[in-house]
Design a protein around this motif. Sequence first.
Motif, PDB file in Angstrom:
ATOM      1  N   HIS A 198       0.975  -1.268  -0.479  1.00  0.00           N
ATOM      2  CA  HIS A 198       0.148  -0.440   0.185  1.00  0.00           C
ATOM      3  C   HIS A 198       1.098   1.051   0.185  1.00  0.00           C
ATOM      4  O   HIS A 198       1.719   0.452   0.628  1.00  0.00           O
ATOM      5  CB  HIS A 198      -0.582  -0.156   1.112  1.00  0.00           C
ATOM      6  CG  HIS A 198      -1.787  -1.206   1.591  1.00  0.00           C
ATOM      7  ND1 HIS A 198      -2.688  -1.716   1.089  1.00  0.00           N
ATOM      8  CD2 HIS A 198      -1.329  -2.587   2.305  1.00  0.00           C
ATOM      9  CE1 HIS A 198      -3.285  -2.682   1.227  1.00  0.00           C
ATOM     10  NE2 HIS A 198      -2.348  -3.061   2.202  1.00  0.00           N
ATOM     11  N   HIS A 199       0.960   2.728  -0.746  1.00  0.00           N
ATOM     12  CA  HIS A 199       1.399   3.386  -0.683  1.00  0.00           C
ATOM     13  C   HIS A 199       0.825   4.802  -0.457  1.00  0.00           C
ATOM     14  O   HIS A 199      -0.703   5.035  -0.970  1.00  0.00           O
ATOM     15  CB  HIS A 199       2.093   3.608  -1.874  1.00  0.00           C
ATOM     16  CG  HIS A 199       1.458   3.914  -3.321  1.00  0.00           C
ATOM     17  ND1 HIS A 199       0.946   2.976  -4.069  1.00  0.00           N
ATOM     18  CD2 HIS A 199       1.175   5.026  -3.426  1.00  0.00           C
ATOM     19  CE1 HIS A 199      -0.017   3.721  -5.515  1.00  0.00           C
ATOM     20  NE2 HIS A 199       0.294   4.988  -5.106  1.00  0.00           N
ATOM     21  N   TYR A 200       1.265   5.661  -0.693  1.00  0.00           N
ATOM     22  CA  TYR A 200       0.797   7.449   0.049  1.00  0.00           C
ATOM     23  C   TYR A 200       2.055   8.065  -0.734  1.00  0.00           C
ATOM     24  O   TYR A 200       2.896   7.588  -0.941  1.00  0.00           O
ATOM     25  CB  TYR A 200       0.495   7.651   1.079  1.00  0.00           C
ATOM     26  CG  TYR A 200       2.160   7.475   1.433  1.00  0.00           C
ATOM     27  CD1 TYR A 200       2.676   8.736   2.036  1.00  0.00           C
ATOM     28  CD2 TYR A 200       1.682   6.770   2.959  1.00  0.00           C
ATOM     29  CE1 TYR A 200       4.275   9.105   3.195  1.00  0.00           C
ATOM     30  CE2 TYR A 200       3.189   6.254   3.790  1.00  0.00           C
ATOM     31  CZ  TYR A 200       4.243   7.384   3.375  1.00  0.00           C
ATOM     32  OH  TYR A 200       5.444   7.115   4.213  1.00  0.00           O
ATOM     33  N   SER A 201       1.564   9.159  -0.918  1.00  0.00           N
ATOM     34  CA  SER A 201       1.782   9.967  -1.832  1.00  0.00           C
ATOM     35  C   SER A 201       3.610  10.424  -1.443  1.00  0.00           C
ATOM     36  O   SER A 201       4.670  10.272  -1.839  1.00  0.00           O
ATOM     37  CB  SER A 201       1.444  11.088  -2.675  1.00  0.00           C
ATOM     38  OG  SER A 201       0.909  11.849  -1.448  1.00  0.00           O
ATOM     39  N   ASP A 202       2.858  10.959  -0.432  1.00  0.00           N
ATOM     40  CA  ASP A 202       4.533  11.489   0.560  1.00  0.00           C
ATOM     41  C   ASP A 202       3.732  11.930   2.016  1.00  0.00           C
ATOM     42  O   ASP A 202       2.890  12.477   2.110  1.00  0.00           O
ATOM     43  CB  ASP A 202       4.700  12.309  -0.222  1.00  0.00           C
ATOM     44  CG  ASP A 202       6.832  12.856   0.028  1.00  0.00           C
ATOM     45  OD1 ASP A 202       6.707  12.556   1.069  1.00  0.00           O
ATOM     46  OD2 ASP A 202       7.282  13.051  -1.631  1.00  0.00           O
ATOM     47  N   TYR A 203       5.323  13.133   2.498  1.00  0.00           N
ATOM     48  CA  TYR A 203       5.057  13.470   3.638  1.00  0.00           C
ATOM     49  C   TYR A 203       4.935  14.724   3.394  1.00  0.00           C
ATOM     50  O   TYR A 203       5.647  15.179   3.475  1.00  0.00           O
ATOM     51  CB  TYR A 203       5.438  12.959   4.787  1.00  0.00           C
ATOM     52  CG  TYR A 203       5.438  13.210   6.327  1.00  0.00           C
ATOM     53  CD1 TYR A 203       4.225  13.599   7.453  1.00  0.00           C
ATOM     54  CD2 TYR A 203       6.215  13.709   6.926  1.00  0.00           C
ATOM     55  CE1 TYR A 203       4.122  14.167   8.200  1.00  0.00           C
ATOM     56  CE2 TYR A 203       6.028  14.867   7.712  1.00  0.00           C
ATOM     57  CZ  TYR A 203       5.272  14.635   8.563  1.00  0.00           C
ATOM     58  OH  TYR A 203       5.122  15.489  10.013  1.00  0.00           O
ATOM     59  N   PRO A 204       4.014  15.549   3.992  1.00  0.00           N
ATOM     60  CA  PRO A 204       2.410  14.398   5.043  1.00  0.00           C
ATOM     61  C   PRO A 204       1.577  14.789   4.008  1.00  0.00           C
ATOM     62  O   PRO A 204      -0.059  14.547   4.483  1.00  0.00           O
ATOM     63  CB  PRO A 204       2.463  16.240   5.469  1.00  0.00           C
ATOM     64  CG  PRO A 204       2.681  17.326   4.668  1.00  0.00           C
ATOM     65  CD  PRO A 204       4.020  17.186   4.733  1.00  0.00           C
ATOM     66  N   GLY A 205       0.861  15.122   2.821  1.00  0.00           N
ATOM     67  CA  GLY A 205       0.141  15.564   2.249  1.00  0.00           C
ATOM     68  C   GLY A 205      -0.834  13.871   1.884  1.00  0.00           C
ATOM     69  O   GLY A 205      -1.901  13.876   1.919  1.00  0.00           O
ATOM     70  N   GLY A 206       0.302  13.354   1.922  1.00  0.00           N
ATOM     71  CA  GLY A 206      -0.135  11.497   1.658  1.00  0.00           C
ATOM     72  C   GLY A 206      -0.992  11.354   2.800  1.00  0.00           C
ATOM     73  O   GLY A 206      -1.293   9.695   2.493  1.00  0.00           O
ATOM     74  N   ARG A 207      -0.936  11.820   4.093  1.00  0.00           N
ATOM     75  CA  ARG A 207      -0.867  11.193   5.314  1.00  0.00           C
ATOM     76  C   ARG A 207      -1.452   9.114   5.594  1.00  0.00           C
ATOM     77  O   ARG A 207      -1.832   8.210   5.134  1.00  0.00           O
ATOM     78  CB  ARG A 207      -3.276  11.271   5.197  1.00  0.00           C
ATOM     79  CG  ARG A 207      -3.556  12.315   4.627  1.00  0.00           C
ATOM     80  CD  ARG A 207      -5.185  12.585   5.189  1.00  0.00           C
ATOM     81  NE  ARG A 207      -5.378  13.617   4.832  1.00  0.00           N
ATOM     82  CZ  ARG A 207      -5.149  14.830   6.089  1.00  0.00           C
ATOM     83  NH1 ARG A 207      -4.540  14.554   7.546  1.00  0.00           N
ATOM     84  NH2 ARG A 207      -5.546  16.154   5.886  1.00  0.00           N
ATOM     85  N   PRO A 208       0.182   9.106   5.533  1.00  0.00           N
ATOM     86  CA  PRO A 208       0.737   8.117   5.632  1.00  0.00           C
ATOM     87  C   PRO A 208       0.269   6.381   7.157  1.00  0.00           C
ATOM     88  O   PRO A 208      -0.115   5.852   6.759  1.00  0.00           O
ATOM     89  CB  PRO A 208       1.954   8.468   6.180  1.00  0.00           C
ATOM     90  CG  PRO A 208       2.376   9.210   6.759  1.00  0.00           C
ATOM     91  CD  PRO A 208       1.190  10.710   6.608  1.00  0.00           C
ATOM     92  N   ILE A 209      -0.434   7.698   8.205  1.00  0.00           N
ATOM     93  CA  ILE A 209      -1.047   6.624   8.820  1.00  0.00           C
ATOM     94  C   ILE A 209      -2.325   6.325   8.977  1.00  0.00           C
ATOM     95  O   ILE A 209      -2.927   5.754   9.138  1.00  0.00           O
ATOM     96  CB  ILE A 209      -0.864   7.641  10.726  1.00  0.00           C
ATOM     97  CG1 ILE A 209       1.000   7.852  10.971  1.00  0.00           C
ATOM     98  CG2 ILE A 209      -1.250   6.361  11.686  1.00  0.00           C
ATOM     99  CD1 ILE A 209       2.048   6.488  11.027  1.00  0.00           C
ATOM    100  N   GLU A 210      -2.743   7.333   8.325  1.00  0.00           N
ATOM    101  CA  GLU A 210      -4.082   6.840   7.757  1.00  0.00           C
ATOM    102  C   GLU A 210      -4.303   5.850   6.806  1.00  0.00           C
ATOM    103  O   GLU A 210      -4.902   4.909   6.462  1.00  0.00           O
ATOM    104  CB  GLU A 210      -5.527   7.887   6.786  1.00  0.00           C
ATOM    105  CG  GLU A 210      -5.987   8.878   8.033  1.00  0.00           C
ATOM    106  CD  GLU A 210      -4.486   9.991   8.372  1.00  0.00           C
ATOM    107  OE1 GLU A 210      -3.739   9.672   8.029  1.00  0.00           O
ATOM    108  OE2 GLU A 210      -4.562  11.391   8.873  1.00  0.00           O
ATOM    109  N   VAL A 211      -3.009   5.406   5.984  1.00  0.00           N
ATOM    110  CA  VAL A 211      -3.340   4.216   4.577  1.00  0.00           C
ATOM    111  C   VAL A 211      -2.894   3.350   5.498  1.00  0.00           C
ATOM    112  O   VAL A 211      -3.167   2.251   5.125  1.00  0.00           O
ATOM    113  CB  VAL A 211      -1.956   4.706   3.834  1.00  0.00           C
ATOM    114  CG1 VAL A 211      -1.515   3.865   2.572  1.00  0.00           C
ATOM    115  CG2 VAL A 211      -2.570   6.284   2.815  1.00  0.00           C
ATOM    116  N   ALA A 212      -2.048   3.109   6.491  1.00  0.00           N
ATOM    117  CA  ALA A 212      -1.411   1.945   7.249  1.00  0.00           C
ATOM    118  C   ALA A 212      -2.413   1.607   7.966  1.00  0.00           C
ATOM    119  O   ALA A 212      -3.295   0.186   7.577  1.00  0.00           O
ATOM    120  CB  ALA A 212      -0.586   2.321   8.308  1.00  0.00           C
TER     121      ALA A 212
END
Length: 405
Positions: free
Chosen positions: A83-97
């Motif tokens: 699973h991936h997000y775009s980048d930090y902070p805009g990609g919201r990594p913890i929400e994706v996790a």
Amino acid sequence: MATALPESEYDDRLERIRERIAEAEADAGVWFGATSIGYLTGFDHIQTERPVVLAVTQDAIEITVPRLEVERVEPNPRVDAVHHYSDYPGGRPIEVAVGMLEGLGVESIVADAEGAPGVMGYEGPSLTEVAETELAVETQSWVQRMRWEKSDAEIDLIRESARWGNLAHRYLADYTEVGAHPATVSQRASLEASRAMLDALGDRYVAKTRGSGPAHAGYITGPQTRLPHGHTANRRLEEGDVLVTGASANVDGYVSELERTMFLGEPSDEQVHYFELMLEAQTIAIEALDPGVPIENVDDAVDAYFDEQGIADLAQHHVGHNIGLDGHEPPYIDQGWGDYCESGATSYDPEDAVMQPGNVWTIEPGIYTDEYGYRHSDTIAITEDGIEWLTYFPRDLDGNVIRVE
């Protein structure tokens, strides 16, 4: 000649982790730490402001990464879904996790932290702050503890690291001369050893470095040696200099440690005196190593020797530490280690205060005067019935004097 960890090591590690997850009656284990993620899956990455989150269940292994890591992790045979997000902070990594965990049907986890570490300016929420449904999180340090006792395969890699570290150190000694700059001597020795290592290993070399070569050797010199963590000074080497060296090599992520106190030209009587005191302290420490020995006893033995010699005030640190995927790993050979394990303030148990087969130690008691420092370091493994020296550059005085023509 071992150059890569066998696949069976990862299978064994994941089996042990899944047993721990089942014992904890949790749905999944979760890891944020880069070293732990690499230890379990073989996916190595640099811990930055972009969190990586690994989830292990009884049936699957899934991972959340920033977009820039997708191509690196997708070929990993142990990872079932990325699973991936775009980048930090805009990609919201913890929400994706958290979405990854919800997709796995996870309601309770055992994690190495409640959220990603604050590295390189990262500030983010915990898993429970983001989860829309109740998520039970219990913290654990299982992987860190698993790494204390190395397998035979891991020790093979550290042994290979010591081999190439020894070559880098030999080049360092060979290229050291009056008038040379320590930085360029280090670069030359590291380059030559890395070239030899890459030529010898060929496609068996596992790339775990960025930019720098796989082997390295360097030193601190002159007055900087009186500081255990001194810098490479902007000064030319002079006859009479004391040198405290360091050499290692990266073999599939595993490292060793070789340090020597060397002299550029004939040492003075005072320098010989402190060298011999340091060497005896290291010998005492090594002779105290054995399976079943309380770890702090080794530091106690060196401390007693320093007291006897009237130089306790010249010691600035404990005798050594474990080594493997990191240059410094617990446990530590320190006088307070037993109390630390028994205090209840950590996850350690009283049995963690005792040396075990598979421990790999750096043994490096040092003496630091107002003028110079004196320290050898050797990497030594605890075996079922004793010890094995992994580093092997000469320790005696004659082997550590660089002659000046």
